[in-house]
Design a protein around this motif. Structure first.
Motif, PDB file in Angstrom:
ATOM      1  N   GLY A  18       0.798  -1.144  -0.011  1.00 44.04           N
ATOM      2  CA  GLY A  18       0.090   0.029  -0.148  1.00 44.04           C
ATOM      3  C   GLY A  18       0.886   1.284  -0.126  1.00 44.04           C
ATOM      4  N   ILE A  19       2.068   1.273   0.507  1.00 48.13           N
ATOM      5  CA  ILE A  19       3.159   2.296   0.336  1.00 48.13           C
ATOM      6  C   ILE A  19       3.543   2.356  -1.031  1.00 48.13           C
ATOM      7  N   MET A  20       3.281   3.566  -1.588  1.00 47.05           N
ATOM      8  CA  MET A  20       4.114   4.158  -2.884  1.00 47.05           C
ATOM      9  C   MET A  20       5.407   4.843  -2.448  1.00 47.05           C
ATOM     10  N   PHE A  21       6.481   4.210  -2.376  1.00 49.29           N
ATOM     11  CA  PHE A  21       7.992   4.732  -2.011  1.00 49.29           C
ATOM     12  C   PHE A  21       8.497   5.787  -2.956  1.00 49.29           C
ATOM     13  N   ARG A  22       8.677   6.846  -2.618  1.00 50.24           N
ATOM     14  CA  ARG A  22       9.396   7.848  -3.546  1.00 50.24           C
ATOM     15  C   ARG A  22      10.683   7.853  -3.156  1.00 50.24           C
ATOM     16  N   ASP A  23      11.536   7.079  -4.112  1.00 45.54           N
ATOM     17  CA  ASP A  23      12.814   6.801  -3.879  1.00 45.54           C
ATOM     18  C   ASP A  23      14.028   8.147  -4.080  1.00 45.54           C
ATOM     19  N   SER A  58      17.276  10.609   8.287  1.00 48.95           N
ATOM     20  CA  SER A  58      18.693  10.705   7.591  1.00 48.95           C
ATOM     21  C   SER A  58      18.620  11.373   6.342  1.00 48.95           C
ATOM     22  N   ARG A  59      17.659  11.408   5.501  1.00 47.31           N
ATOM     23  CA  ARG A  59      17.458  11.948   4.213  1.00 47.31           C
ATOM     24  C   ARG A  59      17.438  13.483   4.136  1.00 47.31           C
ATOM     25  N   GLY A  60      17.074  14.107   5.294  1.00 46.69           N
ATOM     26  CA  GLY A  60      17.216  15.668   5.700  1.00 46.69           C
ATOM     27  C   GLY A  60      18.636  16.046   5.642  1.00 46.69           C
ATOM     28  N   LEU A  95       4.608   7.899  12.072  1.00 44.67           N
ATOM     29  CA  LEU A  95       4.698   8.224  10.515  1.00 44.67           C
ATOM     30  C   LEU A  95       3.787   7.230   9.789  1.00 44.67           C
ATOM     31  N   GLU A  96       4.231   7.322   8.228  1.00 47.62           N
ATOM     32  CA  GLU A  96       3.240   6.563   7.188  1.00 47.62           C
ATOM     33  C   GLU A  96       3.394   5.050   7.582  1.00 47.62           C
ATOM     34  N   TYR A  97       4.604   4.653   8.038  1.00 45.54           N
ATOM     35  CA  TYR A  97       4.937   3.115   8.435  1.00 45.54           C
ATOM     36  C   TYR A  97       5.658   3.186   9.699  1.00 45.54           C
ATOM     37  N   GLY A  98       4.869   3.110  10.943  1.00 47.61           N
ATOM     38  CA  GLY A  98       5.489   3.010  12.135  1.00 47.61           C
ATOM     39  C   GLY A  98       5.494   4.227  13.284  1.00 47.61           C
ATOM     40  N   ASP A 120      13.664  15.236   2.803  1.00 44.09           N
ATOM     41  CA  ASP A 120      13.575  15.019   1.428  1.00 44.09           C
ATOM     42  C   ASP A 120      12.053  15.099   1.047  1.00 44.09           C
ATOM     43  N   LEU A 121      11.185  14.608   2.342  1.00 45.26           N
ATOM     44  CA  LEU A 121       9.769  14.317   1.905  1.00 45.26           C
ATOM     45  C   LEU A 121       8.717  14.599   2.922  1.00 45.26           C
ATOM     46  N   ILE A 122       7.512  15.072   2.775  1.00 48.68           N
ATOM     47  CA  ILE A 122       6.556  14.923   3.787  1.00 48.68           C
ATOM     48  C   ILE A 122       5.554  14.193   3.354  1.00 48.68           C
ATOM     49  N   ALA A 123       5.225  13.156   4.194  1.00 49.56           N
ATOM     50  CA  ALA A 123       4.219  12.114   3.912  1.00 49.56           C
ATOM     51  C   ALA A 123       2.960  12.590   5.090  1.00 49.56           C
ATOM     52  N   THR A 124       2.969  11.874   6.327  1.00 47.86           N
ATOM     53  CA  THR A 124       1.824  12.281   7.189  1.00 47.86           C
ATOM     54  C   THR A 124       2.227  13.603   7.829  1.00 47.86           C
ATOM     55  N   GLU A 150       6.314  16.172  -1.930  1.00 46.19           N
ATOM     56  CA  GLU A 150       5.363  16.141  -0.904  1.00 46.19           C
ATOM     57  C   GLU A 150       4.282  15.243  -1.431  1.00 46.19           C
ATOM     58  N   LEU A 151       3.781  14.354  -0.527  1.00 45.08           N
ATOM     59  CA  LEU A 151       2.760  13.518  -0.749  1.00 45.08           C
ATOM     60  C   LEU A 151       1.628  13.929  -0.443  1.00 45.08           C
ATOM     61  N   ALA A 152       0.609  14.809  -1.265  1.00 40.33           N
ATOM     62  CA  ALA A 152      -0.462  15.778  -0.788  1.00 40.33           C
ATOM     63  C   ALA A 152      -1.634  14.935  -0.141  1.00 40.33           C
TER      64      ALA A 152
HETATM   65  N1  ADE Z   1       5.915   7.071   0.490  1.00 40.10           N
HETATM   66  C1  ADE Z   1       6.960   7.388   0.945  1.00 40.10           C
HETATM   67  N2  ADE Z   1       8.321   7.441   0.020  1.00 40.10           N
HETATM   68  C2  ADE Z   1       9.461   7.502   0.501  1.00 40.10           C
HETATM   69  N3  ADE Z   1       9.919   7.991   2.006  1.00 40.10           N
HETATM   70  C3  ADE Z   1       8.726   8.094   2.886  1.00 40.10           C
HETATM   71  N4  ADE Z   1       8.812   8.502   4.030  1.00 40.10           N
HETATM   72  C4  ADE Z   1       7.563   8.248   4.491  1.00 40.10           C
HETATM   73  N5  ADE Z   1       6.754   7.677   3.419  1.00 40.10           N
HETATM   74  C5  ADE Z   1       7.351   7.805   2.274  1.00 40.10           C
END
Ligand code: ADE
Ligand code: PRP
Length: 174
Positions: A18-23, A58-60, A95-98, A120-124, A150-152
């Motif tokens: 269910g997670i779309m991971f933005r790599d 770490s990505r920040g 967060l989105e997972y955990g 790097d990214l905002i999810a929840t 940003e995952l709007a």
């Molecule tokens: N969907 C996602 N992709 C990449 N990094 C994340 N961190 C939290 N959710 C993420």
């Protein structure tokens, strides 16, 4: 010419279904992608007056430190619990997972300093909301929050309604 979003690889169902991971590794592996990412994030800070950049582990760190260097500012670390050696303040978040806990050194932001938060990214929005609370607990003022992505669809911005927030790329879904 490639756009920023062309450098981001999406992996469905990582690390959980269910997670779309933005790599972000596909951005960093390409010199043009890396340069475009840093330059685009710096543009988001046009006209912003600030003293310090704070990046979330770490990505920040990957984006925050070069932006601070390029703009002649200092960089402070927001780390996962248990990594910083001196006295810290800490905050728990989901967060989105955990869930997780982050910390900052008590002396990393001085009262009255203007702070830009970078990730790097905002999810929840859980991570950056907790980071903003830590900066404020230390007496700093969060003057801007910037992301590469940003995952709007996850409505993270709702948690950040009182802040000035900007991102380079916005995905409508998650
Ligand atoms: N969907 C996602 N992709 C990449 N990094 C994340 N961190 C939290 N959710 C993420
Ligand atoms: O908006 P949120 O739901 O809080 O999610 C976003 C956060 O999740 C990721 O970090 P993660 O905690 O996976 O750590 P990492 O940077 O070390 O991979 C990402 O880099 C953000 O910091």
């Amino acid at each position: 010419m490639k756009k920023m979003e062309d450098y981001v690889r999406t992996i469905p169902d990582f690390p959980e279904p269910g997670i779309m991971f933005r790599d972000v590794t596909s951005v960093l592996q390409d010199p043009d992608g890396l340069k475009l990412a840093i330059d685009s994030m710096i543009k988001l800070l046009d006209g912003v007056e600030f003293d310090v950049i704070a990046g979330a582990e770490s990505r920040g760190f990957i984006f925050g430190a070069p932006i601070a260097y390029a703009m002649g500012k200092s960089f402070v670390l927001i780390r996962k619990k248990g990594k910083l050696p001196c006295e810290t303040v800490s905050a728990k978040y989901d967060l989105e997972y955990g869930s997780a806990e982050i910390e900052m050194h008590k002396d990393s932001v001085k009262p009255g300093q203007k702070v830009v938060l970078v990730d790097d990214l905002i999810a929840t929005g859980g991570t950056i909301e907790a980071a903003a609370k830590l900066v404020e607990e230390l007496g700093g003022e969060v003057v801007k929050i910037i992301f590469l992505m940003e995952l709007a669809g996850l409505k993270g911005r709702d948690k950040l309604a009182k802040y000035d927030v900007a991102s380079v790329i916005t995905y409508d879904g998650k």
